[in-house]
Design an enzyme around this catalytic site. Structure first.
Site, PDB file in Angstrom:
ATOM      1  N   GLU A  84       0.835  -1.213   0.000  1.00 50.98           N
ATOM      2  CA  GLU A  84       0.000   0.000   0.000  1.00 50.98           C
ATOM      3  C   GLU A  84       0.867   1.260   0.000  1.00 50.98           C
ATOM      4  O   GLU A  84       0.506   2.252  -0.621  1.00 50.98           O
ATOM      5  CB  GLU A  84      -0.966   0.001   1.191  1.00 50.98           C
ATOM      6  CG  GLU A  84      -2.156  -0.925   1.017  1.00 50.98           C
ATOM      7  CD  GLU A  84      -3.015  -0.603  -0.206  1.00 50.98           C
ATOM      8  OE1 GLU A  84      -3.067   0.559  -0.626  1.00 50.98           O
ATOM      9  OE2 GLU A  84      -3.629  -1.538  -0.753  1.00 50.98           O
ATOM     10  N   TYR A 110      -6.133   7.398   3.726  1.00 51.10           N
ATOM     11  CA  TYR A 110      -6.370   6.325   2.752  1.00 51.10           C
ATOM     12  C   TYR A 110      -5.614   5.058   3.146  1.00 51.10           C
ATOM     13  O   TYR A 110      -6.195   3.974   3.228  1.00 51.10           O
ATOM     14  CB  TYR A 110      -5.966   6.746   1.313  1.00 51.10           C
ATOM     15  CG  TYR A 110      -5.943   5.515   0.454  1.00 51.10           C
ATOM     16  CD1 TYR A 110      -7.144   4.934   0.034  1.00 51.10           C
ATOM     17  CD2 TYR A 110      -4.753   4.844   0.167  1.00 51.10           C
ATOM     18  CE1 TYR A 110      -7.160   3.741  -0.676  1.00 51.10           C
ATOM     19  CE2 TYR A 110      -4.755   3.650  -0.531  1.00 51.10           C
ATOM     20  CZ  TYR A 110      -5.948   3.111  -0.959  1.00 51.10           C
ATOM     21  OH  TYR A 110      -5.971   1.924  -1.630  1.00 51.10           O
ATOM     22  N   ASP A 124     -10.063   5.582  -2.696  1.00 51.69           N
ATOM     23  CA  ASP A 124      -8.946   6.019  -3.534  1.00 51.69           C
ATOM     24  C   ASP A 124      -9.534   6.668  -4.786  1.00 51.69           C
ATOM     25  O   ASP A 124     -10.757   6.826  -4.903  1.00 51.69           O
ATOM     26  CB  ASP A 124      -8.001   4.845  -3.864  1.00 51.69           C
ATOM     27  CG  ASP A 124      -8.554   3.930  -4.937  1.00 51.69           C
ATOM     28  OD1 ASP A 124      -9.783   3.974  -5.206  1.00 51.69           O
ATOM     29  OD2 ASP A 124      -7.778   3.176  -5.544  1.00 51.69           O
ATOM     30  N   CYS A 165     -27.113   2.217 -12.588  1.00 49.38           N
ATOM     31  CA  CYS A 165     -26.258   3.401 -12.450  1.00 49.38           C
ATOM     32  C   CYS A 165     -26.929   4.637 -13.071  1.00 49.38           C
ATOM     33  O   CYS A 165     -27.216   4.646 -14.268  1.00 49.38           O
ATOM     34  CB  CYS A 165     -24.923   3.129 -13.139  1.00 49.38           C
ATOM     35  SG  CYS A 165     -23.838   4.571 -13.155  1.00 49.38           S
TER      36      CYS A 165
END
Ligand code: SF4
Length: 294
Positions: free
Chosen positions: A34, A117, A135, A205
């Site tokens: 990460e 994050y 993110d 959507c």
């Protein structure tokens, strides 16, 4: 929830495979990957991570690394300060947490170099905690799912995204879910020209097929000779990596190597860059000579 299950089913057939996504991945691997992924593309991290873990197989090995060793092993990753902050985080984990990486995002956030994050990502991907991970890919996908967006550059504020995320992250499948959203954002719901016709969520959507494709210009970074200064800082560190450990190179040789033909103003600029790298702990300077920090 239909949306959640549909995306997880899609992911089972379209997952991108990376070393940090192995089943039962160790939290240490997640911490390192990460940190690398903060500013380096996934393909480069996939290549570098196994080599890095060979040199630093445990958090204790990482905690004991010198600045120079870290900067050498970080070669090719860019943004060298991350390497030192990662080592500092490892040191804090060894000293404060007895070498055990915490699963609580609040504790993770107190470690050097770990922001909102990364702390959420480690809690989610290493411990499957049901936390909101945002993110750039996830922000974009959620923004388009939460409300009808009119252009591809529109992104919704984090409070709205956080509330939306809380309503859809599945219990006990947080890691799987977030990987799925990331992959949808990276491959289908892209920043430009999203592939709504190939998207498993198009029927649910509100932004499907309606967004105008536009690009927002990013704020300019400090530049030198038409390139960002960070690229030049990277070149200085790269040049010093090529010098045998502990040996110095003269500033004038370094200047010629980095700048080639140059003016007085450019020479002064390079001195300032070297001094900034000294202050950041990347370079050691002795008069008119420099080397990678110890
Ligand atoms: S339908 Fe289009 S805008 Fe909506 S999530 Fe899928 S790719 Fe993104």
């Amino acid at each position: 929830m239909e949306l959640t299950q549909t995306l997880i089913d899609w992911y089972k057939h379209h997952a991108r495979l990376f070393p940090w996504r192995m089943k039962n991945v160790h939290p240490y691997v997640v911490l390192v990957s990460e940190t690398m992924l903060q500013q380096t593309q996934t393909s480069r991290v996939a290549e570098k991570l196994p080599l890095f873990l060979e040199v630093f197989p445990t958090i204790h090995d990482l905690a004991n690394a010198s600045n120079g060793t870290m900067l050498r092993q970080w070669q090719g990753m860019g943004y060298n300060s991350r390497a030192l902050r990662l080592r500092d985080a490892a040191k804090a984990i060894v000293n404060v947490h007895k070498g055990v990486i915490p699963s609580d995002p609040d504790l993770l956030r107190r470690l050097p170099g770990i922001g909102p994050y990364t702390s959420a990502a480690i809690a989610c991907f290493a411990f499957n905690k049901r936390v909101v991970v945002l993110d750039v890919n996830i922000r974009r996908v959620y923004s388009r799912l939460v409300a009808r967006q009119t252009t591809t550059a529109d992104v919704v504020d984090d409070d709205t995204l956080g509330a939306f995320a809380e309503s859809i992250i599945p219990l006990r499948r947080s890691s799987l879910w977030h990987h799925a959203v990331m992959d949808l954002g990276a491959t289908i719901c892209t920043a430009h020209n999203p592939k709504c016709d190939a998207c498993p969520l198009s029927s649910m959507c509100p932004s499907a097929f309606v967004m105008q494709n536009i690009t927002r210009t990013k704020p300019q970074e400090p530049m030198f000779r038409g390139q960002p200064q960070r690229i030049w800082r990277g070149r200085i560190v790269e040049a010093l990596r090529g010098v045998q450990a502990g040996r110095y190179i003269t500033i004038s040789a370094l200047r010629k190597h980095i700048l080639g033909e140059h003016s007085e103003t450019e020479a002064r600029w390079l001195e300032d860059m070297i001094d900034a790298l000294v202050r950041a702990g990347h370079v050691t300077r002795s008069g008119q000579k420099a080397r990678l920090a110890d």
